[in-house]
Design an enzyme around this catalytic site. Structure first.
Site, PDB file in Angstrom:
ATOM      1  CG  HIS A   1      18.968  14.333  -0.358  1.00 46.63           C
ATOM      2  ND1 HIS A   1      20.253  14.048  -0.592  1.00 46.63           N
ATOM      3  CD2 HIS A   1      18.836  15.617  -0.361  1.00 46.63           C
ATOM      4  CE1 HIS A   1      21.088  15.048  -0.624  1.00 46.63           C
ATOM      5  NE2 HIS A   1      20.112  16.126  -0.595  1.00 46.63           N
ATOM      6  CD  GLU A   2      15.778  17.767  -0.142  1.00 44.05           C
ATOM      7  OE1 GLU A   2      15.809  18.873   0.745  1.00 44.05           O
ATOM      8  OE2 GLU A   2      16.255  17.587  -0.988  1.00 44.05           O
TER       9      GLU A   2
END
Length: 271
Positions: free
Chosen positions: A144-145
């Site tokens: 996600h990051e």
């Protein structure tokens, strides 16, 4: 006369702002189909350079405080996951292979992780320890990051802030107040540590994140259990750093839908 002059100059300033923006496609669509074009006012190189400086400052401060990479086993685990995720980033953008990736663990009770432009990443130990993350869930967090960095969401946020800042500064100068000035490194820090991402940015990062995890051989459905763990930390709502993310039910359903969409990639990676 002055009011008319201000209006004319404000229109001219607005026209200049539009001309200064460029429309870019930061990533390919991938299997999840994220293909929105973005308006940018600052170059990728400038944001990467500022991010690199900001990252080194954060790492130096963590080292000085004795909270950088304190648990060697945990660091090895985080880097093992990142070493499987990072090669998959080229599916979305080929130039990510040339980024100078860095991944570190900061000892902190915060439930947090982030990835700056150019692949400068940190995971906080509290996120791993307090949520008792599995490797699949850790891959969901990091994917996600990484997706935020691939999509250059920080650059987009900075560009929007610059449009507002320049517009206000031009108007202020015309009225005899204020002056133009932008500290890019400070803005990188602000969008990384203070300003929450928009719901649109979070949805894009969720979708790209599950694909990165699946391609790396991590179960993309772990993003759902990860989200449930995060939500349980605040009595059914997300932790503070997720306060503007999509609503729980909406996000959970979207994660489930897109995790299912990339299951064939996961199954292929597991062979």
């Amino acid at each position: 006369m002055k009011a008319r002059f201000v209006r004319v100059m404000s229109v001219a300033a607005a026209a200049w702002l539009v001309a200064a923006c460029q429309t870019v496609q930061t990533t390919g669509a991938g299997a999840v189909g994220v293909d929105r074009s973005q308006m940018m006012m600052v170059s990728a190189a400038e944001v990467e350079q500022a991010s690199g400086k900001q990252y080194q400052q954060v790492i130096a401060e963590a080292r000085q405080k004795g909270v950088l990479n304190r648990d060697s086993a945990q660091l090895a685990r985080v880097r093992a996951v990142s070493n499987r995720l990072i090669p998959q980033s080229v599916v979305f953008r080929r130039d990510a292979a040339q980024w100078h990736w860095e991944v570190n663990v900061i000892q902190s009770d915060e439930l947090n992780a982030w990835c700056m432009a150019g692949g400068k990443m940190a995971v906080y130990s509290g996120l791993i320890d307090q949520l008792k993350l599995t490797d699949d869930e850790l891959a969901a967090v990091m994917g996600h990051e990484i997706a935020h960095a691939l999509r250059e969401h920080s650059r987009e946020q900075i560009s929007k802030a610059m449009v507002t800042s320049v517009g206000a500064s031009v108007a202020g100068a015309l009225l005899g107040v204020g002056e133009l000035g932008t500290d890019l490194m400070s803005m990188v820090g602000k969008v990384t540590f203070e300003l929450p991402n928009s719901r649109l940015h979070e949805t894009e990062a969720d979708r790209i994140g599950v694909e990165l995890a699946a391609r790396a051989g991590y179960d993309p459905r772990a993003a759902i259990s990860l989200w449930d763990k995060m939500s349980s930390r605040s009595n059914g709502g997300p932790p503070q750093w997720l306060s503007t993310h999509p609503g729980h039910d909406t996000r959970r359903k979207d994660l489930a839908d897109y995790a299912q969409r990339v299951m064939p990639l996961y199954e292929q990676a597991r062979r």
